[in-house]
Design a protein around this motif. Sequence first.
Motif, short mmCIF file in Angstrom:
data_model
loop_
_atom_site.label_atom_id
_atom_site.label_comp_id
_atom_site.label_asym_id
_atom_site.label_seq_id
_atom_site.Cartn_x
_atom_site.Cartn_y
_atom_site.Cartn_z
N GLY A 1 -7.09 9.46 -4.72
CA GLY A 1 -6.54 9.93 -5.77
C GLY A 1 -7.29 10.60 -7.09
N GLU A 2 -6.71 11.54 -7.67
CA GLU A 2 -7.42 12.09 -8.99
C GLU A 2 -6.30 12.41 -10.17
OE1 GLU A 2 -9.13 15.86 -7.82
OE2 GLU A 2 -10.41 15.21 -6.31
N ILE B 1 0.97 -1.38 0.09
CA ILE B 1 -0.05 0.09 0.02
C ILE B 1 0.91 1.16 -0.14
CG2 ILE B 1 -1.70 1.35 1.26
CD1 ILE B 1 -2.65 -1.40 2.40
N LEU B 2 0.86 2.01 -0.94
CA LEU B 2 1.66 2.99 -1.24
C LEU B 2 1.03 4.43 -1.73
CD1 LEU B 2 5.12 2.36 -2.78
CD2 LEU B 2 4.18 4.26 -3.58
N PRO B 3 1.62 5.45 -1.09
CA PRO B 3 1.01 6.67 -1.27
C PRO B 3 1.99 7.37 -2.27
CG PRO B 3 2.05 6.92 0.77
CD PRO B 3 2.42 5.53 0.44
N MET B 4 1.49 8.57 -3.09
CA MET B 4 2.10 9.56 -3.85
C MET B 4 1.23 10.53 -4.07
SD MET B 4 4.00 9.21 -7.50
CE MET B 4 4.55 10.89 -8.32
N ASP B 5 1.46 11.74 -3.18
CA ASP B 5 0.83 12.80 -3.26
C ASP B 5 -0.61 12.38 -2.94
OD1 ASP B 5 3.24 14.16 -3.80
OD2 ASP B 5 2.86 14.14 -5.89
N ASP B 6 -1.65 12.83 -3.90
CA ASP B 6 -3.14 12.56 -3.66
C ASP B 6 -3.36 11.08 -3.66
OD1 ASP B 6 -4.62 12.86 -6.84
OD2 ASP B 6 -2.39 13.01 -6.53
N ALA B 7 -2.76 10.31 -4.60
CA ALA B 7 -2.95 8.98 -4.71
C ALA B 7 -2.71 8.05 -3.61
CB ALA B 7 -2.11 8.47 -5.97
N LEU B 8 -3.29 7.01 -3.43
CA LEU B 8 -3.07 5.95 -2.34
C LEU B 8 -3.49 4.58 -3.03
CD1 LEU B 8 -2.25 4.94 0.17
CD2 LEU B 8 -4.40 5.26 1.12
#
Length: 178
Positions: A141-142, A82-89
């Motif tokens: 995320g968007e 499970i990994l985040p990148m800014d608005d994305a998860l």
Amino acid sequence: MIRKTNETYIEIINSKEMNIETGDPVLNHLLKTLFYYMEREVDIKAKYDLKHHLWEDVGITIGDFLKEEIKDAKIKRFGTSILPMDDALILVAVDISRSFASIELNIENQEEGFELGNFKEFVLALSRSLSATIHMKQINGENAHHIIEACFKSLGTALKQALEKSERIESTNKVYRV
């Protein structure tokens, strides 16, 4: 590993340093991300007619490459991330045993080069050629760039786990020959 068709030419080998030249800067960036999180150095070269063919055939070639590397080896088989990148998860789960892919992404803000269709073709081709079940689920995320790049990071992390050596065969389904 080389894949040559009327539409593409793709070559991938282990290397001492990362060198990826597919002709598509977005795919180059994402493949560097994937292999970085897998903690592998590779050299990938590609030529292609259409980006759709490139993304799909690169997925096939990477799957074949990894499958050849683990042939006859005992591996952990499962990997999750499970990994985040800014608005994305993003959640990714991998089981290297048989082919299946579930990709649950909803990209609201498109960005050139980060097309969902090409991304799905890559994952489906990788799943088929590696004989891996791959589940990808967008939790948040968007932005297309953030979502797809987080998928590559999370996939790399999950594949790293799944491809690690194991002391045993990771299956309760034993085959007995009579």
